[in-house]
Design a protein around this motif. Structure first.
Motif, PDB file in Angstrom:
ATOM      1  N   PRO A   1       0.811  -1.232   0.000  1.00 37.64           N
ATOM      2  CA  PRO A   1       0.000   0.000   0.000  1.00 37.64           C
ATOM      3  C   PRO A   1       0.844   1.283   0.000  1.00 37.64           C
ATOM      4  CG  PRO A   1      -0.823  -1.524   1.665  1.00 37.64           C
ATOM      5  CD  PRO A   1       0.413  -2.151   1.090  1.00 37.64           C
ATOM      6  N   ASP A   2       1.976   1.271   0.701  1.00 41.37           N
ATOM      7  CA  ASP A   2       2.867   2.443   0.692  1.00 41.37           C
ATOM      8  C   ASP A   2       3.429   2.691  -0.707  1.00 41.37           C
ATOM      9  OD1 ASP A   2       2.667   3.069   3.396  1.00 41.37           O
ATOM     10  OD2 ASP A   2       4.476   1.968   3.957  1.00 41.37           O
ATOM     11  N   HIS A   3       3.790   1.618  -1.403  1.00 42.58           N
ATOM     12  CA  HIS A   3       4.333   1.769  -2.763  1.00 42.58           C
ATOM     13  C   HIS A   3       3.278   2.415  -3.665  1.00 42.58           C
ATOM     14  CE1 HIS A   3       7.089  -2.060  -2.198  1.00 42.58           C
ATOM     15  NE2 HIS A   3       7.422  -1.069  -1.390  1.00 42.58           N
ATOM     16  N   ASP A   4       2.059   1.886  -3.598  1.00 46.81           N
ATOM     17  CA  ASP A   4       0.983   2.403  -4.443  1.00 46.81           C
ATOM     18  C   ASP A   4       0.705   3.876  -4.126  1.00 46.81           C
ATOM     19  OD1 ASP A   4       0.522   0.106  -5.932  1.00 46.81           O
ATOM     20  OD2 ASP A   4      -0.968  -0.688  -4.537  1.00 46.81           O
ATOM     21  N   ALA A   5       0.619   4.186  -2.839  1.00 46.91           N
ATOM     22  CA  ALA A   5       0.254   5.549  -2.443  1.00 46.91           C
ATOM     23  C   ALA A   5       1.351   6.554  -2.754  1.00 46.91           C
ATOM     24  CB  ALA A   5      -0.073   5.573  -0.946  1.00 46.91           C
ATOM     25  N   PHE A   6       2.594   6.163  -2.496  1.00 45.87           N
ATOM     26  CA  PHE A   6       3.706   7.097  -2.708  1.00 45.87           C
ATOM     27  C   PHE A   6       3.970   7.272  -4.208  1.00 45.87           C
ATOM     28  CE2 PHE A   6       8.031   8.558  -0.909  1.00 45.87           C
ATOM     29  CZ  PHE A   6       7.454   9.684  -0.334  1.00 45.87           C
ATOM     30  N   GLY A   7       3.830   6.181  -4.955  1.00 38.45           N
ATOM     31  CA  GLY A   7       3.956   6.261  -6.412  1.00 38.45           C
ATOM     32  C   GLY A   7       2.908   7.203  -6.990  1.00 38.45           C
ATOM     33  N   ALA A   8       1.681   7.067  -6.506  1.00 38.16           N
ATOM     34  CA  ALA A   8       0.599   7.931  -6.994  1.00 38.16           C
ATOM     35  C   ALA A   8       0.883   9.394  -6.663  1.00 38.16           C
ATOM     36  CB  ALA A   8      -0.731   7.496  -6.375  1.00 38.16           C
TER      37      ALA A   8
ATOM     38  N   TRP B   1       9.687   7.131 -14.785  1.00 45.03           N
ATOM     39  CA  TRP B   1       9.736   5.672 -14.953  1.00 45.03           C
ATOM     40  C   TRP B   1       9.015   5.060 -13.758  1.00 45.03           C
ATOM     41  CZ3 TRP B   1      15.596   4.401 -16.285  1.00 45.03           C
ATOM     42  CH2 TRP B   1      15.862   4.840 -17.601  1.00 45.03           C
ATOM     43  N   ALA B   2       7.939   4.339 -14.029  1.00 45.83           N
ATOM     44  CA  ALA B   2       7.152   3.735 -12.952  1.00 45.83           C
ATOM     45  C   ALA B   2       7.389   2.231 -12.927  1.00 45.83           C
ATOM     46  CB  ALA B   2       5.672   4.041 -13.158  1.00 45.83           C
ATOM     47  N   GLN B   3       7.656   1.734 -11.726  1.00 40.62           N
ATOM     48  CA  GLN B   3       8.001   0.316 -11.575  1.00 40.62           C
ATOM     49  C   GLN B   3       6.813  -0.489 -11.061  1.00 40.62           C
ATOM     50  OE1 GLN B   3      11.246  -0.658  -8.753  1.00 40.62           O
ATOM     51  NE2 GLN B   3      11.991  -1.912 -10.443  1.00 40.62           N
ATOM     52  N   ALA B   4       6.435  -1.510 -11.812  1.00 43.93           N
ATOM     53  CA  ALA B   4       5.331  -2.390 -11.410  1.00 43.93           C
ATOM     54  C   ALA B   4       5.915  -3.697 -10.884  1.00 43.93           C
ATOM     55  CB  ALA B   4       4.423  -2.668 -12.601  1.00 43.93           C
ATOM     56  N   ILE B   5       5.389  -4.187  -9.769  1.00 43.70           N
ATOM     57  CA  ILE B   5       5.879  -5.469  -9.249  1.00 43.70           C
ATOM     58  C   ILE B   5       4.760  -6.479  -9.027  1.00 43.70           C
ATOM     59  CG2 ILE B   5       8.051  -4.630  -8.260  1.00 43.70           C
ATOM     60  CD1 ILE B   5       6.781  -4.216  -5.646  1.00 43.70           C
ATOM     61  N   SER B   6       3.534  -6.112  -9.339  1.00 48.44           N
ATOM     62  CA  SER B   6       2.417  -7.055  -9.188  1.00 48.44           C
ATOM     63  C   SER B   6       2.639  -8.248 -10.126  1.00 48.44           C
ATOM     64  CB  SER B   6       1.092  -6.366  -9.533  1.00 48.44           C
ATOM     65  OG  SER B   6       1.126  -5.901 -10.869  1.00 48.44           O
ATOM     66  N   LEU B   7       2.075  -9.396  -9.754  1.00 49.43           N
ATOM     67  CA  LEU B   7       2.289 -10.609 -10.536  1.00 49.43           C
ATOM     68  C   LEU B   7       1.679 -10.501 -11.940  1.00 49.43           C
ATOM     69  CD1 LEU B   7       1.519 -13.212  -7.714  1.00 49.43           C
ATOM     70  CD2 LEU B   7       3.777 -12.526  -8.557  1.00 49.43           C
ATOM     71  N   ASP B   8       0.618  -9.693 -12.057  1.00 47.04           N
ATOM     72  CA  ASP B   8      -0.098  -9.652 -13.339  1.00 47.04           C
ATOM     73  C   ASP B   8       0.180  -8.371 -14.139  1.00 47.04           C
ATOM     74  OD1 ASP B   8      -1.411  -7.818 -11.786  1.00 47.04           O
ATOM     75  OD2 ASP B   8      -3.427  -8.610 -12.133  1.00 47.04           O
TER      76      ASP B   8
ATOM     77  N   GLY C   1       2.119  -9.312   7.235  1.00 51.02           N
ATOM     78  CA  GLY C   1       2.926  -8.680   6.198  1.00 51.02           C
ATOM     79  C   GLY C   1       2.109  -8.225   5.010  1.00 51.02           C
ATOM     80  N   ALA C   2       2.639  -7.219   4.323  1.00 49.44           N
ATOM     81  CA  ALA C   2       1.932  -6.637   3.186  1.00 49.44           C
ATOM     82  C   ALA C   2       2.041  -7.510   1.946  1.00 49.44           C
ATOM     83  CB  ALA C   2       2.489  -5.245   2.901  1.00 49.44           C
ATOM     84  N   TYR C   3       2.881  -8.549   2.005  1.00 45.96           N
ATOM     85  CA  TYR C   3       3.111  -9.371   0.817  1.00 45.96           C
ATOM     86  C   TYR C   3       2.457 -10.752   0.906  1.00 45.96           C
ATOM     87  CZ  TYR C   3       6.590  -5.786  -0.157  1.00 45.96           C
ATOM     88  OH  TYR C   3       7.208  -4.587  -0.386  1.00 45.96           O
ATOM     89  N   ALA C   4       1.682 -10.977   1.972  1.00 48.75           N
ATOM     90  CA  ALA C   4       1.110 -12.315   2.197  1.00 48.75           C
ATOM     91  C   ALA C   4       0.378 -12.830   0.959  1.00 48.75           C
ATOM     92  CB  ALA C   4       0.190 -12.288   3.405  1.00 48.75           C
ATOM     93  N   SER C   5      -0.517 -12.016   0.403  1.00 44.60           N
ATOM     94  CA  SER C   5      -1.305 -12.504  -0.728  1.00 44.60           C
ATOM     95  C   SER C   5      -0.549 -12.384  -2.049  1.00 44.60           C
ATOM     96  CB  SER C   5      -2.652 -11.787  -0.809  1.00 44.60           C
ATOM     97  OG  SER C   5      -2.478 -10.414  -0.987  1.00 44.60           O
ATOM     98  N   HIS C   6       0.588 -11.673  -2.025  1.00 44.51           N
ATOM     99  CA  HIS C   6       1.442 -11.589  -3.214  1.00 44.51           C
ATOM    100  C   HIS C   6       2.178 -12.916  -3.406  1.00 44.51           C
ATOM    101  CE1 HIS C   6       3.974  -9.677  -6.255  1.00 44.51           C
ATOM    102  NE2 HIS C   6       5.072  -9.983  -5.583  1.00 44.51           N
TER     103      HIS C   6
ATOM    104  N   ALA D   1      -3.822 -16.488   0.531  1.00 41.06           N
ATOM    105  CA  ALA D   1      -3.660 -15.818   1.821  1.00 41.06           C
ATOM    106  C   ALA D   1      -4.376 -14.464   1.814  1.00 41.06           C
ATOM    107  CB  ALA D   1      -2.183 -15.622   2.117  1.00 41.06           C
ATOM    108  N   TYR D   2      -4.717 -14.003   2.992  1.00 38.52           N
ATOM    109  CA  TYR D   2      -5.270 -12.664   3.152  1.00 38.52           C
ATOM    110  C   TYR D   2      -4.264 -11.824   3.909  1.00 38.52           C
ATOM    111  CZ  TYR D   2      -9.736 -14.801   1.929  1.00 38.52           C
ATOM    112  OH  TYR D   2     -10.725 -15.473   1.284  1.00 38.52           O
TER     113      TYR D   2
END
Ligand SMILES: [Zn+2]
Lengths: 220, 117
Positions: free
Chosen positions: A122-129, A147-154, B30-35, B40-41
């Motif tokens: 959430p900090d990454h998303d908020a600070f990036g925004a 340059w915006a860095q994405a790390i989500s799986l999708d 942790g903030a990465y649990a569901s990642h 996981a939640y």
């Protein structure tokens, strides 16, 4: 060549895992780099392995690790004093205005930050925004590239391939050294790799040898 | 921090009874649990510098699994999964539970002055 690169991430170690190779490459070319680090990672869960930190000593330990990491990278550092895990609850406009004030002084040609909505924490998303809003406040003619860095799986599925792909294997030793400077945070990962008996440098290179970003489109 | 010895910790908790104290209580996976695990939640709760006073506090458990409960005038505070503690140089009583990788899962901390940061 870039004039000045400003990196905006919320946590000590985001710069190490996410952009240390890119940063070090800019420094090798003589480009000034400044890291605006939002918090001290006060709420981190990693306390070293075996544990050597606790909730109260962690901020000072991570502050020192951050300063050491910035020495390895040879960059300027500004710690912005927000609190870990609370950035999304701050007023977005206020944070953006704060960042804009600093950026106006530094006059960067390039800003590196997280891709909001695709940065997992959430900090990454908020600070990036907030960083992207801050850059939007510039007149178009003076606006730095983002340059915006994405790390989500999708993220590739949702956003397509990143247009910036930096092969950082040439400066990988420095990247690893930067990660190691964040001892309290790196311990867990390293212990796991040791357990799995993998060659740490080779395994890290495979996972962290390419740093990728999306150039933000302000006209979209 | 060191592994909990129940009599010693009980003694430390007693020192804070019937005083105006500040409490830090958190739990997180942790903030990465569901990642890292699709099923996981992410859950967590956090309160820092809550000003309270408790009538009596008690640590219960054995081995590496302890619970600590504080009975307030009109309520309760408790933490489950605590396994280490420390009285730091500021006189603050820090109690925490860590997983095998040394990651904090739960923390309950008592102090007579507000916690920093
Ligand atoms: Zn982070």
């Amino acid at each position: 060549m870039e004039k000045h690169v400003v990196v905006i991430y919320p946590h000590p170690d985001d710069e190490a895992f996410g952009a240390a190779g890119t940063i070090r490459t800019f420094r090798n070319e003589g480009v000034p780099v400044t890291y605006l680090c939002g918090t001290l990672g006060e709420m981190g869960r990693n306390m070293g392995n075996p544990t050597f930190a606790n909730r109260e000593t962690l901020p000072e330990i991570r502050k020192k690790e951050l300063i050491d990491a910035c020495k390895v990278l040879d960059i300027d550092l500004q710690m912005l004093g927000y609190r870990d895990k609370t950035l999304e609850f701050e007023d977005r406009k206020e944070v953006a205005t704060h960042l804009y004030g600093i950026l106006k002084e530094l006059q960067p040609s390039l800003v590196i930050t997280h891709y909001p909505g695709h940065a997992v924490h959430p900090d990454h998303d908020a600070f990036g925004a907030a960083a992207i809003e801050a850059v939007r406040m510039f007149d178009e003619a003076e606006r730095p590239t983002v340059w915006a860095q994405a790390i989500s799986l999708d993220h590739v599925e949702k956003l397509g391939e990143p247009d910036v792909k930096n092969d950082v294997t040439g400066v990988f030793k420095k990247k690893l050294e930067t990660i190691m400077a964040h001892k309290s945070q790196a311990d867990g990962m390293l212990a796991k790799m040791k357990q799995e008996k993998v060659d740490i440098e080779e395994s890290a290179k495979a996972r962290l040898g390419s740093e990728q970003f999306y150039t933000w489109d302000y006209n979209a | 921090m060191e592994p909990i010895q129940i009599e010693k910790l009980q003694n430390e908790i007693d020192q804070f009874a019937n005083k105006n104290i500040y409490v830090h209580l958190e739990t997180t996976n942790g903030a990465y649990a569901s990642h890292f695990d699709n099923n996981a939640y992410n859950v967590g709760a956090f309160i820092r510098n809550a000003k309270v006073s408790f009538d009596h506090g008690k640590v219960v458990g054995a081995g590496t699994k302890y619970r600590v409960g504080l009975k307030l005038d009109i309520g309760w505070i408790y933490a489950e999964g605590v396994n280490q503690y420390e009285k730091n140089e500021n006189g603050q009583l820090l109690m925490a539970g860590h997983d095998r990788e040394g990651r904090l899962m739960v923390a309950l901390q008592l102090s007579e002055s507000p916690f920093q940061y």
